[in-house]
Design a protein around this motif. Sequence first.
Motif, mmCIF file in Angstrom:
data_model
loop_
_atom_site.group_PDB
_atom_site.id
_atom_site.type_symbol
_atom_site.label_atom_id
_atom_site.label_comp_id
_atom_site.label_asym_id
_atom_site.label_seq_id
_atom_site.Cartn_x
_atom_site.Cartn_y
_atom_site.Cartn_z
ATOM 1 N N PRO A 43 0.819 -1.205 0.000
ATOM 2 C CA PRO A 43 0.000 0.000 0.000
ATOM 3 C C PRO A 43 0.860 1.266 0.000
ATOM 4 C CG PRO A 43 -0.924 -1.605 1.509
ATOM 5 C CD PRO A 43 0.415 -2.144 1.060
ATOM 6 N N THR A 65 -3.718 0.555 -2.627
ATOM 7 C CA THR A 65 -4.310 0.960 -1.352
ATOM 8 C C THR A 65 -4.525 -0.190 -0.381
ATOM 9 O OG1 THR A 65 -6.477 0.892 -2.419
ATOM 10 C CG2 THR A 65 -5.418 3.054 -2.203
ATOM 11 N N TYR A 75 -6.483 -0.818 -5.813
ATOM 12 C CA TYR A 75 -5.758 0.417 -6.102
ATOM 13 C C TYR A 75 -6.755 1.496 -6.495
ATOM 14 C CZ TYR A 75 -5.886 -1.603 -10.846
ATOM 15 O OH TYR A 75 -6.265 -2.196 -12.018
ATOM 16 N N ARG A 76 -6.306 2.726 -6.352
ATOM 17 C CA ARG A 76 -7.172 3.876 -6.619
ATOM 18 C C ARG A 76 -6.441 4.938 -7.415
ATOM 19 N NH1 ARG A 76 -11.270 4.665 -1.783
ATOM 20 N NH2 ARG A 76 -11.329 2.519 -1.028
ATOM 21 N N LYS A 87 -11.864 3.543 -7.854
ATOM 22 C CA LYS A 87 -11.396 2.422 -7.035
ATOM 23 C C LYS A 87 -11.499 1.158 -7.878
ATOM 24 C CE LYS A 87 -14.052 0.787 -3.667
ATOM 25 N NZ LYS A 87 -14.650 0.582 -2.329
#
Length: 144
Positions: A43, A65, A75-76, A87
Amino acid sequence: MLTLKFVRSIKADLPTAWQVIVDFPAYKEWNPFVTRCSAELQPGTPIVMQVNMGPFELEQTEQVTQVEHEKLFEYRMRPVGRWLYSKRQHRLEAVGTREIRYTSYFELRGWLSPIVTLLMGFFLWRGFRRMTNAVKTRAEALAP
């Protein structure tokens, strides 16, 4: 807002399906949507992708994330204020000894999301659907 969710039953074990999702250098061999990818399973680190949007390719850098080994990779997009954010999740769940449920999830939110959806929604839908199917095909081909 755009929400895409695809669920597939995969005849493979969790380690095999997880390896398909996180073997980023191999994406170019089987993934019709994300044709190039590099990331660390940590992250806060970047994930850099080359995304096939049909008529064009797009380089996208996002941020890892969440990582739960053999369960979740998320992940974003770095948010642009309230204008746009996304997202992406890959979820794995064992439903038997040699069967798993794979959920591919994507959401796009923010004030600009209706415009992005209008311009690229079809390509996103097609890309995520094709990638979901390819994860299933690849995992089942590699399953012991």
